[in-house]
Design a protein around this motif. Structure first.
Motif, short mmCIF file in Angstrom:
data_model
loop_
_atom_site.label_atom_id
_atom_site.label_comp_id
_atom_site.label_asym_id
_atom_site.label_seq_id
_atom_site.Cartn_x
_atom_site.Cartn_y
_atom_site.Cartn_z
N VAL A 67 15.70 22.20 69.06
CA VAL A 67 15.30 20.66 69.03
C VAL A 67 14.66 20.29 70.08
N PRO A 68 13.46 19.96 70.10
CA PRO A 68 12.59 19.50 71.37
C PRO A 68 13.31 18.05 71.46
N ALA A 69 13.36 17.94 72.83
CA ALA A 69 13.95 16.69 73.35
C ALA A 69 13.45 15.22 72.86
N GLU A 70 12.09 15.62 72.50
CA GLU A 70 11.55 14.24 72.08
C GLU A 70 11.96 13.79 70.42
N GLU A 71 12.51 14.75 70.00
CA GLU A 71 12.91 14.75 68.65
C GLU A 71 14.32 14.47 68.25
N LEU A 72 15.13 14.12 69.39
CA LEU A 72 16.48 14.31 69.32
C LEU A 72 17.01 12.79 68.63
N ASP A 73 16.32 11.51 69.03
CA ASP A 73 16.64 10.62 68.02
C ASP A 73 16.49 10.87 66.73
N GLU A 74 15.26 11.34 66.13
CA GLU A 74 15.52 11.41 64.96
C GLU A 74 16.61 12.38 64.26
N PHE A 75 16.60 13.47 65.08
CA PHE A 75 17.96 14.43 64.83
C PHE A 75 19.05 13.62 64.64
N ASN A 76 19.42 12.94 65.60
CA ASN A 76 20.62 12.01 65.48
C ASN A 76 20.72 11.19 64.29
N ALA A 77 19.57 10.74 63.80
CA ALA A 77 19.34 9.88 62.86
C ALA A 77 19.84 10.79 61.35
N HIS A 78 19.82 11.88 61.35
CA HIS A 78 20.25 12.70 60.13
C HIS A 78 21.40 13.36 60.39
N ILE A 79 22.46 13.02 61.55
CA ILE A 79 23.57 13.57 61.39
C ILE A 79 24.42 12.69 60.21
N VAL A 80 25.09 13.67 59.49
CA VAL A 80 26.01 12.85 58.43
C VAL A 80 27.56 12.86 58.99
N GLY A 81 28.00 11.70 59.19
CA GLY A 81 29.45 11.46 59.54
C GLY A 81 29.49 11.54 61.07
N ARG A 82 30.75 11.85 61.59
CA ARG A 82 30.73 11.83 62.99
C ARG A 82 30.80 13.26 63.60
N ILE A 83 30.72 13.34 64.89
CA ILE A 83 30.76 14.26 65.70
C ILE A 83 32.22 14.81 66.18
N GLU A 84 32.96 15.76 65.88
CA GLU A 84 34.35 15.92 66.11
C GLU A 84 34.40 16.98 67.12
#
Length: 114
Positions: A91-108
């Motif tokens: 995942v290119p660093a500049e797309e990480l905010d968009e990637f984070n927006a598509h996380i479902v639930g929490r990171i565990e």
């Protein structure tokens, strides 16, 4: 509604503290020398990195697990970074905010190595 894909991320204590500060919902921005964010597709590969690389580098290593919207992930081809089970996404660093927006639930945190 599309499904989700489970991903793993081996991490050290500094990055984990930033994930915790986000409320366990986002990965921190990459550092200038980190142009790519690398989540991995299986826990065994994440364990190897956390145990064999993060522990010697920082004293502890963690394996995290999180779900991401599968339709969004389709834009990132699976990369084989060595053996048959060494699979990751780039995942290119500049797309990480968009990637984070598509996380479902929490990171565990699912594994801890000291």
């Amino acid at each position: 509604m599309t499904g989700t894909t489970i991903l793993y991320r081996p991490t050290g204590p500094d990055e984990l503290a930033l994930v915790e500060a986000s409320g366990w919902t986002a990965w921190p921005p990459r550092l200038p020398e980190q142009p790519i964010f690398y989540p991995v597709l299986n826990e065994e590969y994440a364990v190897r990195i956390a145990r064999d690389w993060n522990v010697p580098a920082s004293g502890s290593g963690y394996v995290t697990r999180f779900a991401v919207d599968s339709a969004f992930l389709a834009r990132y081809p699976v990369r084989q970074a060595g053996g048959e089970t060494i699979l990751e996404l780039w995942v290119p660093a500049e797309e990480l905010d968009e990637f984070n927006a598509h996380i479902v639930g929490r990171i565990e945190v699912v594994r801890v190595f000291q």
